[in-house]
Design an enzyme around this catalytic site. Structure first.
Site, short mmCIF file in Angstrom:
data_model
loop_
_atom_site.label_atom_id
_atom_site.label_comp_id
_atom_site.label_asym_id
_atom_site.label_seq_id
_atom_site.Cartn_x
_atom_site.Cartn_y
_atom_site.Cartn_z
CE LYS A 25 -5.66 -6.87 -1.30
NZ LYS A 25 -6.12 -6.51 -2.66
NE ARG A 26 -4.22 2.90 3.51
CZ ARG A 26 -4.31 4.22 3.63
NH1 ARG A 26 -3.78 5.00 2.71
NH2 ARG A 26 -4.90 4.76 4.67
CB THR A 50 -4.90 -1.60 -9.61
OG1 THR A 50 -4.66 -0.96 -8.35
CG2 THR A 50 -5.99 -0.85 -10.36
CE LYS A 81 -8.39 -1.86 0.27
NZ LYS A 81 -8.45 -1.99 -1.20
CG HIS A 91 -12.06 5.64 -8.08
ND1 HIS A 91 -11.18 4.93 -8.86
CD2 HIS A 91 -12.11 6.88 -8.61
CE1 HIS A 91 -10.69 5.73 -9.81
NE2 HIS A 91 -11.25 6.92 -9.67
CE LYS A 116 -0.47 -1.71 -9.51
NZ LYS A 116 -0.75 -0.88 -8.33
C1 26Q Z 1 -12.12 11.53 0.79
C2 26Q Z 1 -12.44 12.65 1.56
C3 26Q Z 1 -11.59 13.13 2.51
C4 26Q Z 1 -10.38 12.48 2.72
C5 26Q Z 1 -10.04 11.38 1.98
C6 26Q Z 1 -10.91 10.90 1.00
C7 26Q Z 1 -10.54 9.71 0.19
C8 26Q Z 1 -9.22 9.52 -0.18
C9 26Q Z 1 -8.85 8.42 -0.93
C10 26Q Z 1 -11.48 8.79 -0.21
C11 26Q Z 1 -11.10 7.70 -0.97
C12 26Q Z 1 -9.79 7.50 -1.34
C13 26Q Z 1 -9.31 6.38 -2.13
C14 26Q Z 1 -10.06 5.48 -2.71
C15 26Q Z 1 -9.48 4.38 -3.47
O1 26Q Z 1 -8.27 4.22 -3.55
N1 26Q Z 1 -10.29 3.55 -4.11
C16 26Q Z 1 -9.78 2.44 -4.91
O2 26Q Z 1 -9.66 2.89 -6.26
C17 26Q Z 1 -9.01 1.92 -7.04
C18 26Q Z 1 -8.81 2.52 -8.43
O3 26Q Z 1 -10.02 2.59 -9.10
C19 26Q Z 1 -9.81 0.65 -7.08
O4 26Q Z 1 -9.06 -0.32 -7.79
C20 26Q Z 1 -10.09 0.14 -5.67
O5 26Q Z 1 -10.97 -0.96 -5.72
C21 26Q Z 1 -10.71 1.25 -4.84
O6 26Q Z 1 -10.84 0.85 -3.49
#
Ligand code: 26Q
Length: 831
Positions: free
Chosen positions: A551-552, A659, A557, A360, A663
């Protein structure tokens, strides 16, 4: 939906009263609204349970292939409305509540969000569960039952303040605890090779471990308009008797109970970082806990129908949501080899054929790596297995590329260095038969930039699965007005077959339909204006252009680019007295990781812009800035239907998919966006005339980077940009605390503007002006908006799931028929 509702409003009202009394132990006269919400949820849950039992019986009887989606995050939000709609009880619930003199919206709002995820990756997992059940696939989710999900956000003097989310405080009426399926989990300790019995080969034995256990809690996942009810199994950690038994035995009772606490910390809290890896021991334990509990559980299910694990992959598919559950590669090998006595080779074949890995992100700071010494201490046997996997893998690479030691170093699962690290993405790729990206461009970049060595070794392993969102939550549920308009025009098949949305296309040329669309949009904007007033005190004009970025908060972004545009408009209003433009409300919703300094500054900046601009009488209704606090799924459901313009403005090549873009387009917002992620595919679907694309493409940014990108040069070339960036340095928006935005200013200049805000600024500002201009011609705007709705059926997660099922999982739909015998007699009469 053509089927009959399973209950009348009167029966439902009766069942609500029953549950308020017998599930809540409350007399109706003293029951609170919350008691009644629980009563309603329990009333619906009775119907759910019958379908869930029928579904699981059918899967077991037919010995179907099942898919398990392993994810550290499931951002499911609220369940009441979506479950009521899935059961075809939407109208009956409204009527039943009327009979009981209750307001549906007020009741629904009392349900806390299940915020068990950060953002896109977690919400995607939730949309996938909905699409799996609706399309009658035997697909389950496995996750962690965090006691505290995503933190609550407030603003204090414009700064983000976090507080713990306590979603389980009053219990969750939908969950079912299953202590009988508790599983033990081991960690820490050491490995000793012990001679086998009767002179057999020595075997590794894991000693001095600590034990805790996972207790499963199931949330039902309802298919829309079908009988299928799958479930999401969430694990809660608990200490066991086996935990530090030695300490109990030494009589140090208090210390033992203290340590018990420690085991229970594992499922305590969701790590709130998005796209950055935390690298903490507790996070590693969480990842292992999920994997160990889930694999043991699904193996138990497999062994109900099969004597051995020899042909495991024919009946089970496991999808790993990013690298977070990639320890599954080592754990499945450990179960096969150490616990089921399989030889290495067949165990490895079953493992690889079972597992799939979804990537991702390309951001280097998000790629998970675990220090070898940490892994050795926490999971000694797994580290051994990973080394053995890597040894065999590198042997294979060396055969294909003899003498290429540099390639071996690049591809190794173990990164050499001061402290060796386990590269989880490499482990995921080596251990899976499928590696997918989440949008076409993203998959290309995975293959060409992230892991080119793997893509040339195993080209057949890599594939794309462009993300999607469920049209049931993200249109039917959140925007009933637009959903009714669509259904009135083309019928309701789009709810289960999203491709049918394209039949709406001719309506775009019907002025009456466009009028009706605008009327729905207007009423959604009025509703949001009220939410904005309640939560921020800001009055906005529903006739203004609602320009939305939700979004975050992350530098890539580029919320900061949006802020630069707002500063530009503000400056024009101040400096050109006659400046006229389309009135605009700039709306933000975003949480920043608590430790992300720059993201928190950007929130503060936007809040200061809001304070200055909203209170400047010279500005009036021409421009308003609103940062809604505590952005979450249920708030998104209120913002998305009311958006006119969708901001998808990441630096090209950084957003894997996005995503929210889907929406918003599905709800008739026009996109202003860069050539990035799935926005590219949205642009192709809706047509270049119906979207606002601007900025450099990924390969152009790459060229800028290679040529030594110089933000100063872009500043020098554009006087307006110079002036706007100057406002950051000149304390224009922080008169009382000079230097507040110095770091933001530096990030854009001295520190090199990593995400090319300055290079894309001019095109962005000009494109915004074109959008505003078009908004002044509502007929034309509405036509394009309707075309967006009609042409975004492709971005349904139903389509995405069909692709995964066909191309990765080998999964077939399993229709569930409900015989009268599936419903106990007591409930059959009258329904
Ligand atoms: C990893 C290790 C330790 C702590 C946290 C994490 C961690 C947690 C969440 C690393 C990444 C995330 C989230 C990533 C994320 O949300 N990515 C998004 O995924 C979406 C679904 O595929 C995409 O649409 C977005 O582009 C992408 O940013």
């Amino acid at each position: 939906m053509t089927t009959r509702p399973p209950m009348t409003a009167e029966q439902l009202a009766e069942s609500i009263r029953h549950h308020v009394r017998y599930s809540r132990c409350k007399d109706w006269a003293v029951a609170t609204d919350y008691d009644k919400l629980v009563g309603l949820s329990k009333a619906l849950n009775d119907l759910v349970v019958d379908r869930m039992i029928a579904t699981q019986n059918e899967y077991l009887a037919r010995d179907v292939k099942r898919m398990y989606y392993l994810s550290l995050e499931f951002l499911i939000g609220r369940l009441l409305t979506s479950n009521a709609l899935a059961l075809n009880l939407g109208p009956a619930v409204v009527e039943a509540l009327q009979l009981l003199d209750l307001a549906p919206a007020r009741l629904a709002a009392l349900e806390p969000d299940a915020g068990l995820g950060n953002g896109g990756l977690g919400r995607l997992a939730a949309c996938f569960l909905d699409s799996l059940a609706t399309q009658e696939y035997p697909g389950y989710g496995y996750g962690i039952r965090y006691e505290h999900g995503m933190f609550r956000q407030e603003f204090a003097n414009g700064w983000q303040q976090e507080s713990p989310d306590d979603w389980l405080k009053y219990g969750c009426p939908w969950e079912m605890v299953r202590p009988e399926y508790a599983v033990p989990v081991l960690a820490y300790g050491r490995i000793e090779n012990v001679a086998g019995a009767h002179g057999g080969p020595a075997r590794p034995v894991w000693l001095d471990w600590q034990m805790f256990e996972g207790i499963p809690y199931d949330l039902p996942v309802l298919g829309y308009g079908v009988n299928t009810v799958n479930f999401l199994r969430l694990w809660s950690s608990r200490a066991t008797q086996g935990f530090r038994l030695d300490v109990f035995n030494q009589g140090d009772y208090v210390r033992a109970v203290e340590e018990k606490n420690w085991a229970e910390n594992i499922s305590k809290v969701l790590y709130p970082s998005d796209n950055t890896s935390a690298g903490r021991e507790l996070r590693l334990l969480q990842e292992y806990f999920l994997v160990a509990c889930s694999l043991r559980d699904l193996l138990r299910r497999h062994l109900k129908n099969h004597r051995t694990t020899e042909r495991f992959a024919e009946r089970n598919a496991i999808q790993m949501n990013d690298t977070h559950p990639v320890l599954a590669v080592a754990e499945l090998m450990r179960l096969f080899v150490d616990e089921h006595d399989m030889p290495w080779e067949p165990a490895w074949e079953q493992t690889v054929r079972t597992l799939g890995y979804t990537n991702h992100t390309l951001l280097p700071e998000a790629l998970e790596k675990w220090p070898v010494p940490l892994m050795e201490r926490v999971l000694p046997r797994h580290l051994q297995i990973i080394y053995e996997i890597n040894r065999r893998f590198l042997t294979q690479v060396a055969e294909v590329y003899p003498g290429d030691t540099d390639r071996l170093r690049r591809m190794s699962v173990i990164e050499e260095g001061d402290v060796k690290q386990v590269r989880m993405a490499h482990l995921g790729i080596v251990g899976s038969h499928s590696v997918n990206g989440v949008a076409r461009l993203h998959t290309e970049l995975v293959k060409t930039r992230l892991v080119p060595d793997f893509a040339s070794l195993w080209p057949e392993r890599f594939n794309n699965k462009t993300n999607g969102v469920t049209q049931r939550r993200w249109l039917l549920q959140c925007n009933p007005g637009l959903a009714a308009l669509v259904t009135g025009a083309i019928g309701d098949r789009w709810l289960r077959e999203p491709e049918h949305l394209q039949e709406l296309e001719p309506q775009a040329d019907d002025p009456a339909f466009c009028e009706a669309f605008l009327a729905v949009k207007r009423s959604q904007k009025q509703a949001l204006a009220q939410v904005i007033r309640e939560r921020t005190g800001v009055q906005v004009d529903p006739a203004a252009l609602f320009d939305v970025q939700i979004k975050r908060l992350h530098e890539y972004k580029r919320q900061l680019l949006n802020a630069l545009h707002i500063m530009t408009l503000y400056r024009r209003i101040k400096e050109q007295p006659g400046f006229s433009s389309t009135p605009r409300v700039c709306l933000f919703g975003a949480k920043a990781a608590p430790g992300y300094h720059m993201a928190k500054r950007i929130i503060k900046l936007i809040n200061e812009l809001a304070a200055t601009i909203n209170n400047d009488p010279q500005v009036g209704d021409r421009l308003k800035v609103v940062f809604l606090p505590d952005y979450c799924v249920s708030l998104a459901e209120q913002i998305v239907p009311a958006a006119d313009l969708s901001e998808q403005i990441s630096a090209a090549g950084t957003e894997a998919s996005g995503t929210g873009n889907m929406k918003l387009a599905l709800n008739g917002a026009l996109t202003i966006g860069t050539w990035d992620g799935a926005t590219i595919e949205i642009a192709e679907a809706v047509g270049a005339d119906n979207i606002f694309i601007f900025g450099h493409k990924a390969e152009e940014l790459e060229a800028l980077r290679a040529g030594g990108y110089d933000p100063w040069a872009w500043l020098a070339r554009d006087p307006e940009l110079w002036a706007v960036v100057g406002m950051l340095q000149a304390n224009t928006f922080c008169r009382s605390s000079p230097g507040l935005f110095e770091d933001v200013y530096r990030a854009l200049t001295e520190w090199g503007d990593r995400y090319f805000h300055l290079a894309d600024y001019r095109d962005y500002v000009e494109t915004q002006a074109r959008a505003a201009d078009l908004f002044g011609r509502p007929g034309e705007w509405a036509r394009k908006a309707v075309l967006n709705v009609a042409r975004t059926g492709h971005f349904s997660s139903d389509r995405t799931i069909r692709e995964y099922a066909g191309e990765i999982w080998g999964l077939q739909p399993v229709p569930i028929r409900m015989a009268p015998a599936d419903v106990p007699k007591r409930r059959r009469k009258g329904s």
